[in-house]
Design a protein around this motif. Structure first.
Motif, PDB file in Angstrom:
ATOM      1  N   HIS A  88       8.635   4.926   7.081  1.00 14.23           N
ATOM      2  CA  HIS A  88       9.732   5.764   6.859  1.00 14.23           C
ATOM      3  C   HIS A  88       9.280   6.954   5.751  1.00 14.23           C
ATOM      4  O   HIS A  88       9.274   6.300   4.599  1.00 14.23           O
ATOM      5  N   ASP A  89       9.018   8.250   5.951  1.00 10.50           N
ATOM      6  CA  ASP A  89       8.652   8.660   4.790  1.00 10.50           C
ATOM      7  C   ASP A  89       9.924   9.291   4.057  1.00 10.50           C
ATOM      8  O   ASP A  89       9.977   9.901   2.785  1.00 10.50           O
ATOM      9  N   GLU A  90      11.093   9.443   4.764  1.00  9.70           N
ATOM     10  CA  GLU A  90      12.204  10.047   4.097  1.00  9.70           C
ATOM     11  C   GLU A  90      13.261   8.761   3.891  1.00  9.70           C
ATOM     12  O   GLU A  90      13.746   8.279   4.805  1.00  9.70           O
ATOM     13  N   CYS A  91      13.329   8.472   2.598  1.00  7.88           N
ATOM     14  CA  CYS A  91      14.152   7.358   2.087  1.00  7.88           C
ATOM     15  C   CYS A  91      15.391   7.819   1.346  1.00  7.88           C
ATOM     16  O   CYS A  91      15.707   7.147   0.459  1.00  7.88           O
ATOM     17  N   ASP A 118       0.820  -1.015   0.024  1.00  9.00           N
ATOM     18  CA  ASP A 118       0.126   0.129   0.026  1.00  9.00           C
ATOM     19  C   ASP A 118       0.892   1.224   0.116  1.00  9.00           C
ATOM     20  O   ASP A 118       0.586   2.281   0.589  1.00  9.00           O
ATOM     21  N   GLY A 119       2.071   1.109  -0.938  1.00 10.31           N
ATOM     22  CA  GLY A 119       3.040   2.434  -0.808  1.00 10.31           C
ATOM     23  C   GLY A 119       3.745   2.733   0.245  1.00 10.31           C
ATOM     24  O   GLY A 119       4.364   3.545   0.146  1.00 10.31           O
ATOM     25  N   GLN A 120       3.760   1.922   1.263  1.00  9.12           N
ATOM     26  CA  GLN A 120       4.640   1.923   2.430  1.00  9.12           C
ATOM     27  C   GLN A 120       5.574   0.925   2.494  1.00  9.12           C
ATOM     28  O   GLN A 120       5.377  -0.159   2.088  1.00  9.12           O
ATOM     29  N   ILE A 121       6.931   1.205   2.997  1.00  9.01           N
ATOM     30  CA  ILE A 121       7.876   0.263   2.937  1.00  9.01           C
ATOM     31  C   ILE A 121       7.388  -0.722   4.307  1.00  9.01           C
ATOM     32  O   ILE A 121       7.254  -0.191   5.349  1.00  9.01           O
ATOM     33  N   GLU A 122       7.253  -2.052   3.942  1.00  7.68           N
ATOM     34  CA  GLU A 122       6.890  -3.035   4.902  1.00  7.68           C
ATOM     35  C   GLU A 122       8.254  -3.468   5.673  1.00  7.68           C
ATOM     36  O   GLU A 122       8.191  -3.778   6.852  1.00  7.68           O
ATOM     37  N   SER A 123       9.191  -3.938   4.713  1.00  2.00           N
ATOM     38  CA  SER A 123      10.509  -4.188   5.303  1.00  2.00           C
ATOM     39  C   SER A 123      11.509  -4.349   4.560  1.00  2.00           C
ATOM     40  O   SER A 123      11.216  -4.323   3.076  1.00  2.00           O
ATOM     41  N   ILE A 124      12.800  -4.316   4.920  1.00  2.00           N
ATOM     42  CA  ILE A 124      13.843  -4.536   4.119  1.00  2.00           C
ATOM     43  C   ILE A 124      14.686  -5.616   4.523  1.00  2.00           C
ATOM     44  O   ILE A 124      14.896  -5.897   5.736  1.00  2.00           O
ATOM     45  N   ILE A 125      15.217  -6.367   3.419  1.00  2.00           N
ATOM     46  CA  ILE A 125      16.237  -7.641   3.833  1.00  2.00           C
ATOM     47  C   ILE A 125      17.568  -6.914   3.277  1.00  2.00           C
ATOM     48  O   ILE A 125      17.762  -6.651   1.941  1.00  2.00           O
ATOM     49  N   PHE A 126      18.710  -6.912   4.081  1.00  2.00           N
ATOM     50  CA  PHE A 126      19.888  -6.208   3.631  1.00  2.00           C
ATOM     51  C   PHE A 126      20.605  -7.440   3.286  1.00  2.00           C
ATOM     52  O   PHE A 126      20.585  -8.556   3.642  1.00  2.00           O
ATOM     53  N   GLN A 127      21.588  -7.409   2.402  1.00  2.00           N
ATOM     54  CA  GLN A 127      22.774  -8.103   1.974  1.00  2.00           C
ATOM     55  C   GLN A 127      23.354  -8.765   3.073  1.00  2.00           C
ATOM     56  O   GLN A 127      23.672  -8.383   4.015  1.00  2.00           O
ATOM     57  N   ASN A 128      23.100 -10.235   3.109  1.00  2.00           N
ATOM     58  CA  ASN A 128      23.909 -10.982   4.208  1.00  2.00           C
ATOM     59  C   ASN A 128      23.548 -10.606   5.593  1.00  2.00           C
ATOM     60  O   ASN A 128      24.405 -10.834   6.450  1.00  2.00           O
ATOM     61  N   THR A 129      22.250 -10.192   5.822  1.00  2.00           N
ATOM     62  CA  THR A 129      22.102 -10.003   7.178  1.00  2.00           C
ATOM     63  C   THR A 129      20.167 -10.414   7.161  1.00  2.00           C
ATOM     64  O   THR A 129      19.851 -10.760   6.375  1.00  2.00           O
ATOM     65  N   SER A 130      19.836 -10.427   8.435  1.00  2.59           N
ATOM     66  CA  SER A 130      18.529 -10.639   8.293  1.00  2.59           C
ATOM     67  C   SER A 130      17.435  -9.462   8.156  1.00  2.59           C
ATOM     68  O   SER A 130      17.831  -8.397   8.123  1.00  2.59           O
TER      69      SER A 130
END
Length: 108
Positions: A104-107, A85-97
């Protein structure tokens, strides 16, 4: 970085020449330059995701980067971003959980 700069300013206030102090000033200056130029480093791929994020938390440095430089850093640290729905739900980083984002409105 502010701590390093404050230490350097403190040492520069003493007019007398002291080889140990001069060596310490040179080391502090090297550390400041290394931190300032961290993202311009050609060895960014050698840095861990955690190191990149830690340095990236310095907003002064982050804001000084061009959008192209930020894109290169994103590619180095982010594996996948989930958006709902236009919002960041989660981020998966390289080689991390996975890291859950909180609206976050400012990315960049």
């Amino acid at each position: 970085m502010q701590k390093l700069e404050a230490q350097l300013v403190f040492l520069e206030q003493f007019p007398e020449f002291n080889p140990g102090a001069e060596q310490l000033k040179a080391e502090l200056q090297r550390q400041i330059e290394e931190e300032t130029n961290f993202f311009q480093s050609k060895h960014l791929e050698d840095k861990t995701v955690e190191e990149i994020i830690q340095v990236g938390n310095n907003l002064g440095i982050w804001r000084s980067l061009s959008n192209n430089e930020k894109v290169q850093i994103y590619r180095r640290i982010v594996h996948r971003i989930f958006i709902r729905d236009g919002q960041i739900e989660s981020i998966i980083f390289q080689n991390t959980s996975s890291v859950t984002a909180e609206n976050h409105d400012e990315c960049a």
